[in-house]
Design a protein around this motif. Structure first.
Motif, short mmCIF file in Angstrom:
data_model
loop_
_atom_site.label_atom_id
_atom_site.label_comp_id
_atom_site.label_asym_id
_atom_site.label_seq_id
_atom_site.Cartn_x
_atom_site.Cartn_y
_atom_site.Cartn_z
N MET A 4 5.52 21.97 65.00
CA MET A 4 5.92 21.06 63.93
C MET A 4 4.89 20.99 62.82
O MET A 4 5.04 20.19 61.91
CB MET A 4 6.19 19.69 64.51
N LEU A 22 13.25 15.05 68.68
CA LEU A 22 12.42 15.03 67.48
C LEU A 22 11.36 13.94 67.52
O LEU A 22 10.61 13.76 66.57
CB LEU A 22 13.31 14.84 66.25
N LEU A 25 7.77 14.31 66.29
CA LEU A 25 7.44 14.30 64.87
C LEU A 25 6.69 13.02 64.50
O LEU A 25 5.76 13.03 63.70
CB LEU A 25 8.71 14.40 64.02
N PRO A 28 2.88 12.82 67.50
CA PRO A 28 2.37 14.13 67.92
C PRO A 28 1.40 14.00 69.09
O PRO A 28 0.72 12.99 69.24
CB PRO A 28 1.66 14.65 66.67
N PRO A 36 3.24 15.48 60.72
CA PRO A 36 3.71 16.85 60.50
C PRO A 36 3.65 17.22 59.02
O PRO A 36 3.93 16.39 58.16
CB PRO A 36 5.16 16.82 60.98
N LEU A 38 5.59 19.31 57.50
CA LEU A 38 6.85 19.97 57.17
C LEU A 38 7.26 19.71 55.74
O LEU A 38 7.19 18.57 55.27
CB LEU A 38 7.97 19.47 58.08
N LEU A 41 13.09 21.09 56.55
CA LEU A 41 13.60 20.91 57.91
C LEU A 41 15.11 21.09 57.89
O LEU A 41 15.82 20.40 57.15
CB LEU A 41 13.23 19.53 58.44
N TYR A 55 11.81 9.20 63.25
CA TYR A 55 11.04 10.43 63.50
C TYR A 55 10.97 11.28 62.23
O TYR A 55 9.92 11.83 61.90
CB TYR A 55 11.66 11.24 64.63
N CYS A 59 7.69 12.56 58.49
CA CYS A 59 7.44 13.81 57.76
C CYS A 59 7.30 13.49 56.28
O CYS A 59 8.23 13.69 55.49
CB CYS A 59 8.59 14.78 58.00
#
Length: 75
Positions: A4, A22, A25, A28, A36, A38, A41, A55, A59
């Motif tokens: 992730m 998830l 996320l 962690p 994360p 990210l 996604l 979750y 991000c």
């Protein structure tokens, strides 16, 4: 289950994927890594639903999120 901490994560078409999958996320295993990183996604055609919202909100760098074909509602 997945890395992730890359920039792109494509989980599209994994129909067995659930919102609880998830959770990592937001929580962690390696807290030193931070949230994360990210930016993209793709959850298209998965069984993810509204319970994944907390979750996904972890991000903070997310620029693109594909929820088409999921069980997310407009709320």
């Amino acid at each position: 289950m997945f890395n992730m901490f890359g920039q792109h994560l494509n989980l599209s078409g994994i129909t067995s994927l659930r919102s609880t999958d998830l959770e990592s996320l937001a929580h962690p295993d390696d807290v030193a890594e931070g949230p994360p990183r990210l930016t993209n996604l793709n959850l298209h055609n998965t069984s993810v639903d509204d319970t994944a919202a907390p979750y996904l909100s972890a991000c903070v760098d997310l620029q693109t999120l594909d929820l088409s074909g999921t069980k997310f509602t407009s709320t």
